[in-house]
Design an enzyme around this catalytic site. Sequence first.
Site, PDB file in Angstrom:
ATOM      1  N   LYS A  14       0.857  -1.195   0.000  1.00 59.99           N
ATOM      2  CA  LYS A  14       0.000   0.000   0.000  1.00 59.99           C
ATOM      3  C   LYS A  14       0.892   1.243   0.000  1.00 59.99           C
ATOM      4  O   LYS A  14       1.422   1.662   1.029  1.00 59.99           O
ATOM      5  CB  LYS A  14      -0.929   0.045   1.215  1.00 59.99           C
ATOM      6  CG  LYS A  14      -2.081   1.026   0.956  1.00 59.99           C
ATOM      7  CD  LYS A  14      -2.618   1.724   2.161  1.00 59.99           C
ATOM      8  CE  LYS A  14      -1.774   2.830   2.670  1.00 59.99           C
ATOM      9  NZ  LYS A  14      -1.664   4.003   1.768  1.00 59.99           N
TER      10      LYS A  14
ATOM     11  N   GLU B 293      -1.160   7.348  -0.558  1.00 63.01           N
ATOM     12  CA  GLU B 293      -2.263   7.745  -1.431  1.00 63.01           C
ATOM     13  C   GLU B 293      -1.886   8.937  -2.322  1.00 63.01           C
ATOM     14  O   GLU B 293      -2.525   9.185  -3.338  1.00 63.01           O
ATOM     15  CB  GLU B 293      -3.506   8.092  -0.603  1.00 63.01           C
ATOM     16  CG  GLU B 293      -3.347   9.198   0.425  1.00 63.01           C
ATOM     17  CD  GLU B 293      -2.790   8.709   1.776  1.00 63.01           C
ATOM     18  OE1 GLU B 293      -2.038   7.718   1.787  1.00 63.01           O
ATOM     19  OE2 GLU B 293      -3.111   9.324   2.804  1.00 63.01           O
TER      20      GLU B 293
ATOM     21  N   GLY C 266       7.044   5.919   7.591  1.00 61.80           N
ATOM     22  CA  GLY C 266       6.140   7.067   7.641  1.00 61.80           C
ATOM     23  C   GLY C 266       6.351   7.863   8.909  1.00 61.80           C
ATOM     24  O   GLY C 266       7.438   7.834   9.502  1.00 61.80           O
ATOM     25  N   GLY C 267       5.299   8.539   9.346  1.00 63.12           N
ATOM     26  CA  GLY C 267       5.413   9.448  10.482  1.00 63.12           C
ATOM     27  C   GLY C 267       5.405   8.720  11.829  1.00 63.12           C
ATOM     28  O   GLY C 267       4.886   7.604  11.946  1.00 63.12           O
TER      29      GLY C 267
ATOM     30  N   THR D 238       1.793   7.902  13.171  1.00 67.72           N
ATOM     31  CA  THR D 238       1.178   6.743  12.519  1.00 67.72           C
ATOM     32  C   THR D 238       1.887   5.470  12.965  1.00 67.72           C
ATOM     33  O   THR D 238       1.246   4.433  13.193  1.00 67.72           O
ATOM     34  CB  THR D 238       1.251   6.884  10.985  1.00 67.72           C
ATOM     35  OG1 THR D 238       0.809   8.195  10.624  1.00 67.72           O
ATOM     36  CG2 THR D 238       0.381   5.866  10.292  1.00 67.72           C
ATOM     37  N   GLY D 239       3.201   5.550  13.122  1.00 71.81           N
ATOM     38  CA  GLY D 239       3.965   4.376  13.570  1.00 71.81           C
ATOM     39  C   GLY D 239       3.518   3.898  14.946  1.00 71.81           C
ATOM     40  O   GLY D 239       3.392   2.697  15.185  1.00 71.81           O
TER      41      GLY D 239
ATOM     42  N   CYS E 259      13.925  11.632   5.464  1.00 70.66           N
ATOM     43  CA  CYS E 259      13.919  11.231   6.879  1.00 70.66           C
ATOM     44  C   CYS E 259      15.265  11.483   7.548  1.00 70.66           C
ATOM     45  O   CYS E 259      15.335  11.750   8.735  1.00 70.66           O
ATOM     46  CB  CYS E 259      13.502   9.779   7.027  1.00 70.66           C
ATOM     47  SG  CYS E 259      14.460   8.661   6.005  1.00 70.66           S
TER      48      CYS E 259
HETATM   49  O1  TXE Z   1       2.676  10.050   6.906  1.00 70.87           O
HETATM   50  P1  TXE Z   1       1.881   8.773   7.362  1.00 70.87           P
HETATM   51  P2  TXE Z   1       2.173  11.489   6.493  1.00 70.87           P
HETATM   52  C1  TXE Z   1       6.857  12.049   8.591  1.00 70.87           C
HETATM   53  C2  TXE Z   1       6.966  13.533   8.340  1.00 70.87           C
HETATM   54  C3  TXE Z   1       5.572  13.889   7.935  1.00 70.87           C
HETATM   55  C4  TXE Z   1       4.786  12.998   8.849  1.00 70.87           C
HETATM   56  C5  TXE Z   1       3.388  12.704   8.419  1.00 70.87           C
HETATM   57  O2  TXE Z   1       7.310  14.198   9.525  1.00 70.87           O
HETATM   58  O3  TXE Z   1       5.283  15.238   8.154  1.00 70.87           O
HETATM   59  O4  TXE Z   1       5.512  11.801   8.849  1.00 70.87           O
HETATM   60  O5  TXE Z   1       3.377  12.335   7.052  1.00 70.87           O
HETATM   61  C6  TXE Z   1      -0.173   5.074   5.592  1.00 70.87           C
HETATM   62  N1  TXE Z   1      -3.028   2.213   8.764  1.00 70.87           N
HETATM   63  N2  TXE Z   1       7.278  11.239   7.476  1.00 70.87           N
HETATM   64  O6  TXE Z   1       0.936  11.882   7.205  1.00 70.87           O
HETATM   65  O7  TXE Z   1       0.479   9.066   7.713  1.00 70.87           O
HETATM   66  C7  TXE Z   1      -0.293   6.217   4.613  1.00 70.87           C
HETATM   67  O8  TXE Z   1      -1.412   6.046   3.769  1.00 70.87           O
HETATM   68  C8  TXE Z   1      -2.234   1.835   7.749  1.00 70.87           C
HETATM   69  C9  TXE Z   1       8.522  10.562   7.646  1.00 70.87           C
HETATM   70  O9  TXE Z   1       2.114  11.526   5.030  1.00 70.87           O
HETATM   71  O10 TXE Z   1       2.732   8.127   8.363  1.00 70.87           O
HETATM   72  C10 TXE Z   1       1.048   6.111   3.907  1.00 70.87           C
HETATM   73  O11 TXE Z   1       1.014   5.057   2.962  1.00 70.87           O
HETATM   74  N3  TXE Z   1      -1.539   2.710   6.998  1.00 70.87           N
HETATM   75  C11 TXE Z   1       8.734   9.532   6.629  1.00 70.87           C
HETATM   76  C12 TXE Z   1       1.991   5.755   5.052  1.00 70.87           C
HETATM   77  O12 TXE Z   1       1.153   5.210   6.071  1.00 70.87           O
HETATM   78  C13 TXE Z   1      -1.646   4.010   7.292  1.00 70.87           C
HETATM   79  C14 TXE Z   1       8.200   9.710   5.288  1.00 70.87           C
HETATM   80  C15 TXE Z   1       2.759   6.929   5.637  1.00 70.87           C
HETATM   81  O13 TXE Z   1       1.840   7.932   6.002  1.00 70.87           O
HETATM   82  C16 TXE Z   1      -2.467   4.466   8.349  1.00 70.87           C
HETATM   83  C17 TXE Z   1       6.942  10.419   5.272  1.00 70.87           C
HETATM   84  C18 TXE Z   1      -3.181   3.499   9.090  1.00 70.87           C
HETATM   85  N4  TXE Z   1      -3.978   3.829  10.101  1.00 70.87           N
HETATM   86  C19 TXE Z   1       6.544  11.171   6.347  1.00 70.87           C
HETATM   87  N5  TXE Z   1      -2.370   5.821   8.399  1.00 70.87           N
HETATM   88  C20 TXE Z   1      10.018   8.812   6.683  1.00 70.87           C
HETATM   89  N6  TXE Z   1      10.244   8.066   7.767  1.00 70.87           N
HETATM   90  O14 TXE Z   1      10.795   8.846   5.759  1.00 70.87           O
HETATM   91  C21 TXE Z   1      -1.530   6.200   7.404  1.00 70.87           C
HETATM   92  N7  TXE Z   1      -1.092   5.124   6.726  1.00 70.87           N
END
Ligand code: TXE
Length: 490
Positions: free
Chosen positions: A173, A176, A226-227, A230-231, A282
Amino acid sequence: MPELYIDGAWRAALAGGQRDIRCPADGSLTVTVDEAGPDDTLDAILAARRAFDESSWPSGSVHDRCALLHRVADLLASHKSDVARAESLDTGKRLVESEYDVDDVVAVFRFYAGAAAGTAGRVVDTGRPDVRSRVVHEPIGVCALITPWNYPLLQTSWKVAPCLAAGNTFVLKPSELTPSTAILLMRYLIEAGLPAGVGNLVLGAGPQAGALLTTHPGVDLVSFTGGLGTGRQLMAAVAPTVKKVALELGGKNPNIVFADADLEVALDFALTAIFLHSGQVCSAGARLLIEGSVKDKFVDELVVRAERIRLGGPFDDKAETGPLISAEHRAKVEAYVEAGRGEGAQVRCGGSRPDDPALSVGFYYLPTILDGCTSSMSVVQNESFGPVLTVETFVDEDDAVRIANDTIFGLAGAVWTSNAGRAERVASRLRMGTVWINDYHPYVPQAEWGGYKQSGVGRELGVAGLDEYRETKHIWHNVRPEVQRWFGDG
Ligand code: TXE
């Protein structure tokens, strides 16, 4: 052609969901894609489960899997310009950067083709001549691969390549916001011969398309980039079914410059460290830690050069960096800088959107330097994920290490000095998964990548990046079993 790929077939979403993908540089429509709901994701999980439990894929030959990865690498290399263009349209990043990304992706597929073939397991000497003992690797099962928008295909390759090399099946996935290169990758995987059900693609927002991947008992492992927020949510969501997790959650990375460094080179790299891809990296060097004796001169020159950085769209040859990913993300960066002002940080440059009317439709934000920061400020502690550099001053080596480690993150950092002993001392004291000495940003697929502390769990890349996708089994074979009479025979 519809864009969800489930159980060996392309299809539209059951509930008919779709999303327009727009280029962040100018808002132009890139593509409209199908967007999955939970029903589609369920089908994808069940397909991956069947392919793992009932097909010969997981027990097949490593040689065949590795050959498939090489064919995918060949296809990516031969379609490099199409892939790079798609990546740039989705992300707004410069075409040349997307081209570098494709080269890296090809290298990742080739690395895992080799790594899987060369690490079959090991024989254990038990000290017993009647026993043959060995440790073997086996695939974990169904893997959910959830990826972000900043390096969409690159981060996908860090997961898909080791996942397949180890013999797992997956549901991918992507973010989006940036689905296009995941769709292309899926096409190349199919062309390379990936069996039906082994790889599945669902597109869509996290809560709708992704959440089931973290709760469904049919998923064995979730690998997420990701963030932090969310993690954390994801870690809680997997707990009831005790899935394996691999998390890459970003950082707040210190770039430490000692007065005895080659300051001209350090200055040049300090710009790249933070302003590459407008800070949406990151491992961005978002915290400059500079030795007090050279601080004023260094930062004055940094400001001059940051003000000269040219912003522009992916196909603008003069542009040096691009827009932020979305209006929402830019609003977050703006709020972050305002918080910094409120905390007393001095905005030395940037701190606003560019005036240039040509850039007014994109999500641009000027390279920004916040001076006079300390680690108690929220702008030093929180990730902006934008083109914002905070400046802190240190007095000596101990002070530099203390300040550098003073965050909840531990992804990466750099130290600049001409004193080799100091460089090694500082590198070993930094609580981070990657430390660069007199450099910033390089990585290779052969070396592990990941975070200490709240930057994540597990590692990507390297052999450890393959181990994330493998179970380890000890097989004990007694070749001369004899009655033991531990218990009496009646
Ligand atoms: O990331 P999300 P976002 C950091 C950066 C950014 C913040 C938020 O600080 O401002 O994260 O970014 C999926 N169940 N990084 O909101 O939400 C989502 O659809 C399953 C650091 O864009 O963490 C996407 O595919 N999946 C980073 C993925 O998680 C879910 C890179 C990441 O989205 C979900 C990007 C759920 N409940 C942002 N909710 C890095 N580490 O490099 C979201 N997703």
